[in-house]
Design a protein around this motif. Structure first.
Motif, short mmCIF file in Angstrom:
data_model
loop_
_atom_site.label_atom_id
_atom_site.label_comp_id
_atom_site.label_asym_id
_atom_site.label_seq_id
_atom_site.Cartn_x
_atom_site.Cartn_y
_atom_site.Cartn_z
N GLU A 200 -10.50 23.07 -55.64
CA GLU A 200 -11.22 23.40 -54.40
C GLU A 200 -12.15 22.26 -54.00
O GLU A 200 -12.27 21.93 -52.82
CB GLU A 200 -12.04 24.69 -54.60
N VAL A 201 -12.80 21.64 -54.99
CA VAL A 201 -13.66 20.49 -54.70
C VAL A 201 -12.83 19.34 -54.15
O VAL A 201 -13.22 18.69 -53.17
CB VAL A 201 -14.42 20.05 -55.98
N PHE A 202 -11.66 19.12 -54.72
CA PHE A 202 -10.81 18.02 -54.26
C PHE A 202 -10.29 18.27 -52.85
O PHE A 202 -10.10 17.32 -52.08
CB PHE A 202 -9.65 17.83 -55.24
N LYS A 203 -10.04 19.52 -52.50
CA LYS A 203 -9.63 19.83 -51.13
C LYS A 203 -10.72 19.44 -50.14
O LYS A 203 -10.46 18.86 -49.09
CB LYS A 203 -9.32 21.32 -50.99
N ALA A 204 -11.98 19.76 -50.50
CA ALA A 204 -13.11 19.41 -49.63
C ALA A 204 -13.28 17.89 -49.55
O ALA A 204 -13.55 17.33 -48.47
CB ALA A 204 -14.39 20.05 -50.16
N LEU A 205 -13.09 17.21 -50.68
CA LEU A 205 -13.19 15.75 -50.69
C LEU A 205 -12.10 15.12 -49.82
O LEU A 205 -12.35 14.14 -49.12
CB LEU A 205 -13.09 15.22 -52.12
N GLU A 206 -10.91 15.68 -49.88
CA GLU A 206 -9.81 15.13 -49.09
C GLU A 206 -10.07 15.29 -47.60
O GLU A 206 -9.78 14.38 -46.81
CB GLU A 206 -8.49 15.83 -49.48
N VAL A 207 -10.64 16.43 -47.20
CA VAL A 207 -11.00 16.62 -45.79
C VAL A 207 -12.02 15.57 -45.35
O VAL A 207 -11.88 14.94 -44.30
CB VAL A 207 -11.56 18.05 -45.56
N ALA A 208 -13.04 15.36 -46.19
CA ALA A 208 -14.08 14.38 -45.86
C ALA A 208 -13.52 12.97 -45.84
O ALA A 208 -13.91 12.14 -45.00
CB ALA A 208 -15.23 14.50 -46.86
N ARG A 209 -12.58 12.68 -46.74
CA ARG A 209 -11.99 11.33 -46.77
C ARG A 209 -11.19 11.07 -45.50
O ARG A 209 -11.25 9.99 -44.92
CB ARG A 209 -11.09 11.19 -48.00
N LYS A 210 -10.42 12.08 -45.07
CA LYS A 210 -9.63 11.93 -43.84
C LYS A 210 -10.52 11.75 -42.61
O LYS A 210 -10.14 11.10 -41.64
CB LYS A 210 -8.72 13.14 -43.66
N GLU A 211 -11.73 12.32 -42.69
CA GLU A 211 -12.69 12.16 -41.59
C GLU A 211 -13.50 10.87 -41.73
O GLU A 211 -14.45 10.64 -41.00
CB GLU A 211 -13.61 13.37 -41.54
N LYS A 212 -13.12 10.06 -42.74
CA LYS A 212 -13.73 8.74 -42.97
C LYS A 212 -15.22 8.84 -43.32
O LYS A 212 -16.00 7.95 -43.00
CB LYS A 212 -13.51 7.82 -41.77
N VAL A 213 -15.59 9.93 -43.99
CA VAL A 213 -16.97 10.06 -44.49
C VAL A 213 -17.18 9.09 -45.64
O VAL A 213 -18.26 8.56 -45.85
CB VAL A 213 -17.24 11.52 -44.95
N PHE A 214 -16.11 8.83 -46.40
CA PHE A 214 -16.16 7.86 -47.51
C PHE A 214 -14.76 7.33 -47.71
O PHE A 214 -13.79 7.83 -47.13
CB PHE A 214 -16.69 8.50 -48.79
N GLY A 215 -14.64 6.29 -48.53
CA GLY A 215 -13.34 5.72 -48.85
C GLY A 215 -12.83 6.30 -50.15
O GLY A 215 -12.15 7.31 -50.18
N HIS A 216 -13.20 5.65 -51.26
CA HIS A 216 -12.83 6.15 -52.58
C HIS A 216 -13.78 7.28 -52.97
O HIS A 216 -14.93 7.32 -52.53
CB HIS A 216 -12.91 5.01 -53.61
N SER A 217 -13.29 8.19 -53.82
CA SER A 217 -14.12 9.34 -54.21
C SER A 217 -15.40 8.93 -54.94
O SER A 217 -16.39 9.66 -54.90
CB SER A 217 -13.31 10.29 -55.10
#
Length: 253
Positions: A200-217
């Motif tokens: 579930e955490v990784f799903k949220a991270l993937e959403v944020a990554r696609k929105e360019k909130v960050f690059g690498h985790s």
């Protein structure tokens, strides 16, 4: 190149449920090639991080490992169990699925991602590093033996580089057996519950990554607002930043 192509074709054959219609296309073979590369690269990673490891002297006992390493061996045990059962029932597509899942999910996407720092930074004789190398060595032996019937050229190639191998060829070995000492039902349940939360955490991270909130985790921080069940599970774990592969976890519980 010929042996590589032959192994990829064998992998395709093993992936097919022969009780149904058999399909083949360039797209399917490309997918099989990607799976082959994942299996091969996982084995290569194991080999590349066993330099200086002598299994007769440096093996760490299961009881002396941390929970992460023990869970990895439990998952290896489960994979061996599934593959042996599939071979016995001639369900080769299940062999293919179990080995791919172990290499791609249990190892590459989880365990290996977390332990890279330990392997690359810790002193060569550090006990935690030796424990990790023990896991890699056991996984290397087991997976190489398990793939030998369907990827004989690859298995033989890998086998020549395994330290302290027992036979001149992997084809002279028996298939691995489930190790009864790698068993801890409570630990397995605990980590399975954690893995569900991690997804579930990784799903949220993937959403944020696609929105360019960050690059690498590792450029991300995670804020957790758990319910009672999630709190009970997460409260049993230390270093959540390492387990989530982020820079920091704000433990708001």
């Amino acid at each position: 190149a010929e042996s590589l192509g032959a192994d990829i074709l064998r992998l395709w054959v093993s992936s097919v449920d022969y009780r149904s219609d058999v399909r083949i296309s360039d797209g399917i073979l490309n997918q099989i090639s990607e799976v082959y590369r994942k299996i091969r690269n996982t084995l290569r990673f194991f080999l590349g991080n066993l330099d200086g490891f002598n299994p007769q002297e440096d093996r760490v006992d299961f009881s002396e490992m941390n929970e992460l390493d023990r869970y990895a061996l439990i998952q290896l045990n489960r994979t061996v169990e599934k593959v042996l059962k599939a071979y016995e029932s001639f369900e080769f597509h299940l062999v293919y699925q179990a080995i791919h899942h172990f290499c791609a999910v249990e190892m590459s996407s989880f365990y290996l991602d977390i332990v890279k720092d330990r392997l690359y930074v810790s002193p060569p004789k550090d006990k935690e590093r030796r424990a990790c190398q023990t896991v890699l060595y056991e996984a290397l032996l087991a997976i190489t033996k398990l793939i030998a019937p369907i990827l004989p050229h690859t298995a033989d190639e890998v086998w020549q580089h395994i330290p302290n191998r027992e036979h001149i060829s992997v084809q002279l070995c028996d298939l691995p057996e489930v190790n009864p000492t790698w068993s801890d039902k409570d630990l397995e349940t605990k980590w399975k519950q954690f893995m569900d939360l991690r997804d579930e955490v990784f799903k949220a991270l993937e959403v944020a990554r696609k929105e360019k909130v960050f690059g690498h985790s590792l450029g991300a921080e995670v804020h957790i607002y758990p319910g009672d069940d999630a709190y009970r599970i997460l409260n049993q774990f230390d270093r959540l930043d390492q387990l989530f592969i982020v820079s920091r976890v704000h433990e708001l519980f």
